[in-house]
Design an enzyme around this catalytic site. Structure first.
Site: not given
Ligand code: MG
Length: 367
Positions: A165, A194, A219, A242, A266
């Site tokens: 991240k 991400d 991402e 995402d 997800k």
């Molecule tokens: Mg993600």
């Protein structure tokens, strides 16, 4: 077969360590999980879990699931759970939108269908492909050195795919994070960076072009589809979408505009296995690679993810995710991370059983 009773349970899942998304702008310490059992007049019971990642990550929150189920629960009684597509149609008429509320119901119906068929869910969703599915680690944002230590810790546990991240107010720090992790990347590893939609296009293009030589995956750099499309056109990096992929139409548009090489599906975000499978199959038809994950939860959610990932051909799946290893409460048994990989159970249905002592009494029962 008819649905005879729906019971709703609430479980707090404290994270073992506080977790920061992209640049530290969002902190998470505990998840609020909702577990749903669907009983039938045939004596078969199915289970599903819905667990948003806190209340700030996506448009969804734990109490929202239970409020939505209070609307839907009574209307589901008497329907045939073996036909999840029809259950989904009914739920979309009864309560438009709010896909994450419907996910645990849809998953519990698939669990029942699998038990009736005598097949594990992965067989119903596309067949069992390959061996254990790699799990993407979730590397909280920090300094380059802190993030590498987290990667090394996951590496020691067998993880070979890492979701690091990054993002925030300091583009130079992001470049340093990317270069530091890339320099220490091992052969066979995948590290994707991400942003959790934290950049504006100017930030994204500036940082990504500074690390153009590395060819790493990014991402969800920005919030909106158009912002991400602008970024995709200005860089040579593969891009994964995402949070921006909320429904099939988003995926169709991403494919039509060539806006992503990878999508992170997800399951709860898109409304459950019925819709996630449709989207996964669209990816198989169009050559888009998949990450298959959920928004949070315990082993029940992880087991569900393992089935959809296991039923995705290896060339098209990058990784799954497990959340149970990040929380300090064991709410269910099922598929678990072993050496950084997860395998769908080989028993009929979902193959996850709740720990009833942890669930306690239901917070709602329908009828
Ligand atoms: Mg993600």
């Amino acid at each position: 077969m008819k649905i005879s009773r729906i019971s709703v349970y609430q479980v707090d899942l404290p994270l073992k360590k506080p977790y920061w998304l992209s640049g530290g702008r969002l902190k998470f310490e505990q998840l609020d999980s909702t577990m749903v059992s669907i009983e039938t007049d045939a004596g078969i019971t199915g289970w599903g879990e819905g667990c948003p990642w806190g209340v700030t990550y996506l448009p969804g929150f734990g109490r929202g699931i239970r409020a939505g189920l209070d609307e839907l629960g009574p209307q589901l009684i008497g329907l045939d759970p073996r036909v999840p597509a029809q259950i989904n149609l009914m739920m979309d008429v009864a309560l438009p939108g709010h896909p994450y509320i419907k996910a645990p119901v849809d998953i519990a119906c698939w669990d029942i269908l699998g038990q009736v068929a005598g097949l594990p869910l992965c067989d119903l969703l596309g067949g069992r492909h390959g061996g254990p599915v790699p799990i993407a680690s979730s590397v909280s944002t920090g300094t380059p050195e802190e993030m590498l230590r987290l990667v090394e810790n996951f590496r020691g546990q067998g993880y070979r795919v890492h979701s690091a991240k990054i993002g925030g107010s300091d583009p130079d720090l992001d470049v340093a994070r990317i270069r530091h992790l890339n320099t220490h990347q091992k052969p066979g590893e995948i590290i994707f960076f991400d942003l959790n939609r934290s950049w504006l296009p100017a930030d994204a293009i500036m940082v990504m072009n500074q690390v153009r030589d590395l060819g790493v995956i990014f991402e969800q750099p920005c919030e909106t589809f158009d912002e991400n499309l602008k970024v995709w056109r200005a860089t040579s990096h593969p891009i994964s979408l995402d949070e921006g992929i909320k429904e099939m139409n988003d995926l169709v548009r991403a494919n039509a505009e060539g806006a992503a090489e990878i999508v992170n599906i997800k399951v709860s975000r898109v409304g459950g296995l019925t819709k996630a499978r449709q989207m996964r199959d669209f990816c198989l038809s169009t050559g888009i690679k998949c990450l298959i994950m959920d928004t949070g939860g315990g082993a029940m959610s992880d087991t569900m993810v393992a089935h959809l990932a296991q039923s995705t051909p290896e060339a098209s799946r990058i990784a799954a995710w497990d959340c149970a290893s990040m929380v300090s409460v064991v709410s269910a048994h099922g598929a678990a991370a072993i050496d950084g990989h997860i395998t769908a159970p080989d028993v009929p249905g979902l193959g996850s059983t709740p720990v009833m002592d942890v669930l306690g009494d239901p917070v709602a029962v329908y009828p």
